[in-house]
Motif scaffolding. Sequence first.
Motif, short mmCIF file in Angstrom:
data_model
loop_
_atom_site.label_atom_id
_atom_site.label_comp_id
_atom_site.label_asym_id
_atom_site.label_seq_id
_atom_site.Cartn_x
_atom_site.Cartn_y
_atom_site.Cartn_z
N ASP A 209 0.86 -1.18 0.00
CA ASP A 209 0.00 0.00 0.00
C ASP A 209 0.90 1.23 0.00
OD1 ASP A 209 -2.05 -1.80 0.29
OD2 ASP A 209 -2.39 -1.38 2.41
N CYS A 210 0.47 2.27 -0.72
CA CYS A 210 1.30 3.48 -0.72
C CYS A 210 0.43 4.73 -0.73
CB CYS A 210 2.27 3.49 -1.90
SG CYS A 210 1.50 3.49 -3.51
N THR A 220 -4.28 10.22 -0.78
CA THR A 220 -5.04 8.99 -0.85
C THR A 220 -4.09 7.80 -0.74
OG1 THR A 220 -6.64 7.71 -2.15
CG2 THR A 220 -4.89 8.82 -3.37
N VAL A 221 -4.60 6.68 -0.31
CA VAL A 221 -3.80 5.46 -0.20
C VAL A 221 -4.20 4.51 -1.31
CG1 VAL A 221 -3.22 3.47 1.21
CG2 VAL A 221 -3.49 5.70 2.29
N VAL A 222 -3.23 4.14 -2.14
CA VAL A 222 -3.48 3.18 -3.21
C VAL A 222 -3.21 1.79 -2.67
CG1 VAL A 222 -2.90 2.48 -5.56
CG2 VAL A 222 -2.77 4.89 -4.91
N LEU A 234 4.23 1.53 -10.85
CA LEU A 234 4.19 2.93 -11.26
C LEU A 234 3.06 3.14 -12.26
CD1 LEU A 234 5.63 5.76 -11.23
CD2 LEU A 234 6.85 5.00 -13.28
N GLY A 235 2.33 4.22 -12.10
CA GLY A 235 1.33 4.61 -13.08
C GLY A 235 -0.05 4.04 -12.83
N GLU A 236 -0.14 2.76 -12.73
CA GLU A 236 -1.44 2.10 -12.57
C GLU A 236 -2.12 2.53 -11.26
OE1 GLU A 236 -2.60 -2.39 -11.60
OE2 GLU A 236 -1.77 -2.16 -13.63
N ARG A 239 -0.48 5.19 -8.94
CA ARG A 239 0.77 4.98 -8.20
C ARG A 239 1.85 5.91 -8.74
NH1 ARG A 239 -1.18 -0.34 -8.85
NH2 ARG A 239 -1.84 -1.23 -6.85
N ASP A 240 2.56 6.58 -7.83
CA ASP A 240 3.65 7.46 -8.22
C ASP A 240 4.99 6.79 -7.98
OD1 ASP A 240 4.04 7.58 -5.47
OD2 ASP A 240 3.21 9.60 -5.25
N ALA A 241 6.07 7.53 -8.19
CA ALA A 241 7.41 6.96 -8.01
C ALA A 241 7.65 6.50 -6.58
CB ALA A 241 8.47 7.98 -8.43
#
Length: 576
Positions: A209-210, A220-222, A234-236, A239-241
Amino acid sequence: MDAQGRGRADDVDPADQWVLNPNTGEYELRLAPSAPQSAVPGPRRPAPVPSRTGAPSARTTTPVAPGRDVPPPRRRRGAPPEEPLPGRRGRRPVKQKSKAKKALLWTGGTMALVLVAGATTGYFYLKHLEGNVGTTDVGDAAASNFSKDEAFNILIIGTDKRTGAGNEGYGDAGSVGHADTTILLHVAKDRSNATALSIPRDLIVDIPDCQTKKEDGSETVVAGLDGVRFNRSLGEAGRDAGCTMRTVEAATGIKPHHFVMADFNAVKTLTTAVDGVEVCVEKAVDDKKSKLVLPAGKSTVEGERALAFVRTRHAFGNEGDLDRIKVQQQFLGSLMRKMTSGDTLTSPTKLLKLAEAATNALTVDTAIGKVGTLKDIALELKKVPTKNISFMTIPVVDNPAEKIKATVVVDETKAPAIFEAIRTDVSFTEVKAQQKKEKAEVAARLKGTKSAASDVRVRILNGGAAAGSAQQQLAYLQTEAGVLKSDNGGNAEATLAKTTLEYDPDQADQARRLADIMGLSGSALKPGKSVTNAQGLPAMTLTLGKDFKGAGVKLSSSTAAPNVDKSTADKPQCAS
């Protein structure tokens, strides 16, 4: 530009305004005078201000670098000649040899750091370049600052996102920018060596989780994913770096401190800026998918051909991603050698183009997005010799869960040793300076008188060893080694990779005895302060690190990196 200064700033090539200062060995921004100047110093003028195009305006007058020919000021007809200023009579500019310069290039991202330090010492132009750089706030996934005195890890990410014209043939048309090419760069604390560890995009990992920040500033938490391809970090789903950084740490145990990210355009613009990069292939290449056509042997590629070279998967090896990674590593090594070549480092025009191209292609975490930090990182990277830069890939095996092999998993028999070597700052190349330093430490700290084991007073802490290790080592020292004046201090405040023994200089003879008992190296002995034991007497502090192998088991006096398939940045190679 006439004598009244009516010329336009954009009539002047900015590259021609960079002048080598023989006193510092650096290029400096020097603008030609816009009007005749008096030989007598006047009030200080304001510093040049960058124009909208990025180059400083030519309307501001600044001093010209020593050694430049400047037309003398005009004098009125019939007026007597002016006397030269005191201290300048009859002196000629003294030519000095510029200091040798080295540059380090990993990708478009890391290139910018080097260029910012080496090519653009003018403050306002540096601020202009800083404006080119994009930043992403990844929270605590990255370090809050950059330390010049410590080892550091930078995660270099090449995305498959399409930006700009001419990239229609690469990547997914609707890609949000996955982690297509990823390299974890570790730079040693003493700057004697560096390791570039490639992470396959098809490696199966768990994405944690990030927490990310949206464009409106809200957080927000992905949710994480288990058992998926690494490139989905990344991306999906936004999601960031920072999510990619957390994924790397979860998979390897190595924490990236910062990241730099670039897309397809970086390879195209950077290779064009240096007039191409030399590559080598063992067999002629005619790849219909990437449109890469090369004869056998050496070729120079730039722009579209350079991008095709690093992107193709069908021209080399078994047409898989692992073979493509090797080709990319060879390409980066060649690009680094081109950057260290004299015709690049001595050309203000090339350096200016490179600085613009690199910073425009770069996104970094907020902690290193400032001009001063970029310059600090660049100067540290420049200290690493190319012969001591090792390229390697995480050891992997085919995914056993698949019938049709498409992904890979970490090779648990080989990868952990590599991860541990990077975590503990061990070089994969022979570094003479390190070896000499280690020998000097051993000679100075281990040689001399040793006290009796019964006189050794030591407190034992667990700083990363297995649970219960401190008590087990205490029992061994008291029952087997005769170190009766020892006690268990519990857990240390920090986790250590290597076991250390801190002692007051007056306890050196005790330290040598305990080092002999445990097999500690000279570098493990840390002269410092003593602590007070349970009896109120001064005692040494033994902190068991992750390298502790068990009670009574001697530690190795030296640490060597595992034998691994690698290449170094100083040696050209041919792709096959």
